[in-house]
Design a protein around this motif. Structure first.
Motif, PDB file in Angstrom:
ATOM      1  N   UNK A   1       5.202   6.641   5.638  1.00  4.67           N
ATOM      2  CA  UNK A   1       3.849   6.537   6.067  1.00  4.67           C
ATOM      3  C   UNK A   1       2.726   6.920   5.285  1.00  4.67           C
ATOM      4  N   UNK A   2       1.582   6.211   5.579  1.00  2.87           N
ATOM      5  CA  UNK A   2       0.250   6.551   4.902  1.00  2.87           C
ATOM      6  C   UNK A   2       0.148   7.920   4.958  1.00  2.87           C
ATOM      7  N   UNK A   3      -0.281   8.694   4.170  1.00  2.05           N
ATOM      8  CA  UNK A   3      -0.576  10.191   3.980  1.00  2.05           C
ATOM      9  C   UNK A   3       0.493  11.023   3.924  1.00  2.05           C
TER      10      UNK A   3
ATOM     11  N   UNK B   1       9.373   4.262  -1.545  1.00  2.00           N
ATOM     12  CA  UNK B   1       7.971   4.082  -2.227  1.00  2.00           C
ATOM     13  C   UNK B   1       6.896   4.699  -1.249  1.00  2.00           C
ATOM     14  N   UNK B   2       6.104   5.204  -1.819  1.00  2.00           N
ATOM     15  CA  UNK B   2       4.948   5.683  -1.184  1.00  2.00           C
ATOM     16  C   UNK B   2       4.180   4.684  -0.512  1.00  2.00           C
TER      17      UNK B   2
END
Length: 194
Positions: A136-138, A103-104
């Motif tokens: 991770x975010x980004x 998942x994003x």
């Protein structure tokens, strides 16, 4: 149907004073205590009997699949549905396949208005925590998905063609699909980069 899975659970501590009694001279005396206020995020997941039989190519016991969860959760409608991912997992695992879901970082926000990590998604999907990765975010999940598929010989389950990552797609097999009238429909594409 009521909620049947908790994907987030946290608590806040509150310190409060309370009247503990009266002293010998009639004066009130006070004590303090810490209480926990628990908050959970519950979602409703479809169970396998609510998803009719799939249309899919031959899947053998031990076959590996990397599921693009952020893509699959949109297969039945525009709004994301975790039950779409669950339906694909259940169909593949029923045939003895091994799955890993990516998942994003934004997937939790789109589903339940808050970040959810791999353990949260694993619990909601009935998987072990090592079978789910939230990047991770980004970070776009496409690269880790393709890297895992190449490293393990897995087939990717997605509608994405990964045109932005052509250097990583050589030989990666894709099962594309949709969910239509409660039925999982999967069909193979020619390997990417072919």
């Amino acid at each position: 149907m009521g909620a049947n899975a908790v994907v987030g659970l946290r608590y806040d501590e509150k310190k409060q004073k309370y009247r503990a009694g009266t002293g010998p001279k009639g004066n009130a005396y006070w004590k303090s205590r810490v209480t926990r206020v628990w908050t959970g995020t519950a979602v409703t997941l479809a169970r396998p009997h609510e998803i009719s039989d799939a249309i899919l190519p031959d899947v053998r016991r031990g076959d590996r699949f990397v599921i693009d969860g952020s893509n699959v959760m949109h297969w039945s409608r525009d709004e994301p549905e975790l039950r779409d991912v669950l339906a694909v997992i259940e169909i593949l695992r029923a045939r003895g396949a091994r799955v890993h879901v990516f998942f994003d970082a934004s997937a939790g926000h789109r589903l339940v208005a808050g970040y959810r990590g791999g353990r949260d998604f694993a619990r909601a999907l009935g998987l072990r925590s090592g079978e789910v990765t939230v990047v991770d975010q980004g970070v776009v999940a496409d690269v880790p998905i393709l890297q895992r598929a190449r490293a393990t010989g897995a087939t990717v389950v997605t509608q994405d063609r990964y045109r932005d990552h052509s250097g990583l797609t050589d030989g990666v097999a894709i099962l594309s699909g949709r969910i239509e009238d409660g039925r999982v429909i999967l069909h193979p594409h020619a390997p990417l980069g072919a």
